[in-house]
Design an enzyme around this catalytic site. Structure first.
Site, mmCIF file in Angstrom:
data_model
loop_
_atom_site.group_PDB
_atom_site.id
_atom_site.type_symbol
_atom_site.label_atom_id
_atom_site.label_comp_id
_atom_site.label_asym_id
_atom_site.label_seq_id
_atom_site.Cartn_x
_atom_site.Cartn_y
_atom_site.Cartn_z
ATOM 1 N N LYS A 123 34.197 42.442 47.182
ATOM 2 C CA LYS A 123 35.544 42.458 46.591
ATOM 3 C C LYS A 123 35.609 43.641 45.640
ATOM 4 C CE LYS A 123 39.465 40.151 46.344
ATOM 5 N NZ LYS A 123 40.169 39.372 47.376
ATOM 6 N N ASP A 136 44.921 42.894 48.541
ATOM 7 C CA ASP A 136 44.884 41.662 47.737
ATOM 8 C C ASP A 136 46.068 41.786 46.771
ATOM 9 O OD1 ASP A 136 43.215 39.160 47.088
ATOM 10 O OD2 ASP A 136 43.433 40.014 45.109
HETATM 11 P P1 NDP Z 1 50.752 39.633 46.036
HETATM 12 O O1 NDP Z 1 50.478 40.658 45.033
HETATM 13 O O2 NDP Z 1 51.464 39.989 47.275
HETATM 14 O O3 NDP Z 1 51.520 38.395 45.382
HETATM 15 C C1 NDP Z 1 51.003 37.696 44.290
HETATM 16 C C2 NDP Z 1 52.071 36.746 43.779
HETATM 17 O O4 NDP Z 1 51.529 35.961 42.727
HETATM 18 C C3 NDP Z 1 53.267 37.460 43.207
HETATM 19 O O5 NDP Z 1 54.389 36.664 43.381
HETATM 20 C C4 NDP Z 1 52.896 37.590 41.721
HETATM 21 O O6 NDP Z 1 54.036 37.709 40.897
HETATM 22 C C5 NDP Z 1 52.194 36.272 41.499
HETATM 23 N N1 NDP Z 1 51.187 36.444 40.444
HETATM 24 C C6 NDP Z 1 50.166 37.335 40.391
HETATM 25 N N2 NDP Z 1 49.462 37.203 39.262
HETATM 26 C C7 NDP Z 1 50.042 36.212 38.583
HETATM 27 C C8 NDP Z 1 49.776 35.602 37.348
HETATM 28 N N3 NDP Z 1 48.745 36.008 36.566
HETATM 29 N N4 NDP Z 1 50.580 34.592 36.977
HETATM 30 C C9 NDP Z 1 51.608 34.175 37.777
HETATM 31 N N5 NDP Z 1 51.914 34.727 38.949
HETATM 32 C C10 NDP Z 1 51.137 35.720 39.350
HETATM 33 O O7 NDP Z 1 49.316 38.979 46.378
HETATM 34 P P2 NDP Z 1 48.904 38.108 47.622
HETATM 35 O O8 NDP Z 1 50.030 37.252 48.054
HETATM 36 O O9 NDP Z 1 48.218 38.989 48.594
HETATM 37 O O10 NDP Z 1 47.749 37.197 46.978
HETATM 38 C C11 NDP Z 1 48.011 35.928 46.369
HETATM 39 C C12 NDP Z 1 46.710 35.146 46.268
HETATM 40 O O11 NDP Z 1 46.166 34.945 47.578
HETATM 41 C C13 NDP Z 1 45.589 35.823 45.464
HETATM 42 O O12 NDP Z 1 44.812 34.812 44.842
HETATM 43 C C14 NDP Z 1 44.768 36.490 46.555
HETATM 44 O O13 NDP Z 1 43.447 36.715 46.139
HETATM 45 C C15 NDP Z 1 44.839 35.427 47.632
HETATM 46 N N6 NDP Z 1 44.565 35.887 48.993
HETATM 47 C C16 NDP Z 1 45.277 36.902 49.564
HETATM 48 C C17 NDP Z 1 45.011 37.294 50.856
HETATM 49 C C18 NDP Z 1 45.839 38.319 51.553
HETATM 50 O O14 NDP Z 1 45.624 38.512 52.758
HETATM 51 N N7 NDP Z 1 46.784 38.976 50.912
HETATM 52 C C19 NDP Z 1 43.910 36.701 51.618
HETATM 53 C C20 NDP Z 1 43.272 35.580 50.971
HETATM 54 C C21 NDP Z 1 43.578 35.239 49.686
HETATM 55 P P3 NDP Z 1 54.740 39.153 40.631
HETATM 56 O O15 NDP Z 1 55.600 39.398 41.821
HETATM 57 O O16 NDP Z 1 55.480 38.963 39.375
HETATM 58 O O17 NDP Z 1 53.611 40.142 40.512
#
Ligand code: NDP
Length: 448
Positions: A126, A166
């Site tokens: 990672k 991510d």
């Molecule tokens: P994105 O950046 O596309 O979206 C993240 C979302 O979560 C956004 O809506 C963001 O809000 C919100 N967010 C991020 N940090 C915080 C925080 N500290 N408090 C509240 N809301 C928060 O990321 P992903 O959708 O790709 O990833 C989401 C999760 O899934 C993570 O844990 C990631 O590690 C996990 N994941 C992702 C994969 C992938 O293929 N993308 C695969 C496996 C796991 P805002 O829009 O305001 O930033």
């Protein structure tokens, strides 16, 4: 003191300043107790638990870049190559101001088991940076990504380490990084996944994590004589995982009534309009207030500390898809009081240890992120296969493989839990099934 406790103590001493890493290691090692007890002599003499909790290597580097005002900015970059016993390191790059070494290590550690569960040949790693992409121009994003890759490119490669997206790293960032890798290394190879379709990306990769989450949730319901049809679902997040989880949930007949971002959350009793959500978050990169303004049925709530947010809404299934530790014990109590039947994690470690235990002790079916969100990395591995054979598969082919992988993961974790007398404990099942394969490979490859 037993072997697990000894190693937990050792890891806690060595990494006292890394709470998320300690949380992940504690959760995994505690559920591995029956396997470790059954093989204690072999594992102890080979220091298996000490080796599996210590990354192969940690890379930490300076990332200087120039902002639009001509000012030089400096961020910190990370890549943790955790374990490559079963394949090249694989795992995403997180760009978020909260990123630090402990968070990247927790994610890398979890990735080892998750990647093993996919049944594909990928090890765990990672990376990321404390760079905040919010509010930056495209040129600033490019400047950061190029500088980040200028250093990272020395340590990665299609057969060595293959990063992906991510939080904060989507197709735009992957494109800039791929271009810089190619420019410096002079090779056109599948060194990153999540690429654009015109330069080696895979169809269905964008959708994969969210779709995979729903495929495993569907199988869970099916194996308990139920389905997703007519169910009410609460989703958190509004990013890549959340958007495609909502889309697939709707296709499978459920109604998703919530989503959230880092500043607030939406309750939409008519069901989230996923096309509008994509337009607001994916295309415009705007706040959820814009969604609420465009949709009559939606209520917007500011995020407030101490309030349950999306977890206060009555639902049958909860799918946390935002970030780590976003669902705590009080949220779990609220969800259980509201009759939640299943919780499946789209994000990595979104549920605290106490909340997980509360769900398990109150009859809620709970699938942890290692298993439930493995569809993203599985499809990344399918992208690597396509890059290696210089071919592109159709959306339907990739989607069918993804579904098959998620259904198999469910049965593997279910079987592993049953084998050790913990039927229904999918956290233990996921950790055990993921662990066994990696350990067998480590033992076969000698001390390293
Ligand atoms: P994105 O950046 O596309 O979206 C993240 C979302 O979560 C956004 O809506 C963001 O809000 C919100 N967010 C991020 N940090 C915080 C925080 N500290 N408090 C509240 N809301 C928060 O990321 P992903 O959708 O790709 O990833 C989401 C999760 O899934 C993570 O844990 C990631 O590690 C996990 N994941 C992702 C994969 C992938 O293929 N993308 C695969 C496996 C796991 P805002 O829009 O305001 O930033």
């Amino acid at each position: 003191m037993g072997y697990v406790d000894e190693v937990l103590e050792l890891v806690s001493k060595k990494n006292a300043d890394q709470p998320e890493f300690l949380q992940a290691v504690t959760e995994v090692l505690n559920t591995l107790r029956p396997v470790v007890d059954a093989n204690e002599e072999l594992y102890r003499s080979n220091a298996i638990l000490e080796r599996i909790t210590e990354p192969d290597r940690v890379l930490m580097f300076r990332v200087p870049w120039v902002d639009d005002k001509g000012q030089v900015q400096v961020n910190r970059g990370f890549r943790v190559q955790f374990n490559n016993a079963i394949g090249p390191y694989k795992g995403g790059l997180r760009l978020h101001p909260s990123v630090n070494l402990g968070i990247i290590k927790f994610l890398g550690f979890e990735q080892v088991f998750k990647n093993s569960l996919t049944s594909l040949p990928i090890g765990g790693g990672k990376g990321g940076s404390d760079f905040d992409p919010k509010g930056k121009s495209d040129r600033e994003i490019m400047a950061f990504c190029q500088s980040f890759m200028t250093e990272l490119c020395k340590y990665i490669g299609a057969d060595v380490d293959v990063p992906a997206g991510d939080i904060g790293t989507g197709a735009r960032e992957i494109g800039f990084m791929f271009g810089q890798y190619k420019r410096i290394r002079g090779t056109y190879e599948g060194v990153l996944t999540g690429k654009g379709l015109s330069y080696g990306g895979s169809l269905a990769r964008t959708e994969a994590t969210g779709y995979g989450l729903l495929y495993i949730t569907e199988e869970l319901m099916k194996c308990h004589g139920d389905s997703l049809e007519g169910k009410t679902i609460a989703v958190s997040g509004a990013g890549n995982v959340a958007i495609y989880a909502i889309q697939k949930a709707q296709q499978l007949g459920a109604k998703v009534v919530t989503c959230s971002d880092s500043t607030g959350w939406i309750y939409d009793p008519e069901g989230i309009d996923v096309e509008l959500l994509r337009e607001v978050k994916e295309v415009k990169r705007a706040r959820l207030t814009e969604y609420a303004a465009a949709r009559k049925s939606a209520e917007y709530h500011e995020k407030k500390n101490g309030e349950h947010g999306v977890w206060s809404v009555k639902c049958d299934i909860a799918l946390p898809c935002a970030t780590q530790n976003e669902l705590d014990l009080e949220d779990a109590k609220q969800l259980v009081a509201n009759g939640v039947k299943a919780v499946c994690e789209g994000a990595n470690m979104p549920t605290t240890l106490e909340a997980t235990e509360y769900f398990q002790n109150n009859g809620v079916m709970f699938i942890c992120g290692k298993a439930a969100n493995a569809g993203g990395v599985a499809t990344s591995a399918l992208e690597m296969s396509q890059n290696s054979e210089r071919l592109s598969w159709t959306f339907e082919e990739v989607d069918a493989k993804l579904k098959n992988i998620m259904v198999n993961i469910y049965h593997n974790i279910d079987d592993a839990a049953k084998r050790y007398g913990m039927e229904g404990n999918y956290v233990a099942g996921a950790n055990i099934a993921g662990f066994e394969k990696v350990v067998n490979a480590m033992l076969a490859q000698g001390v390293y």
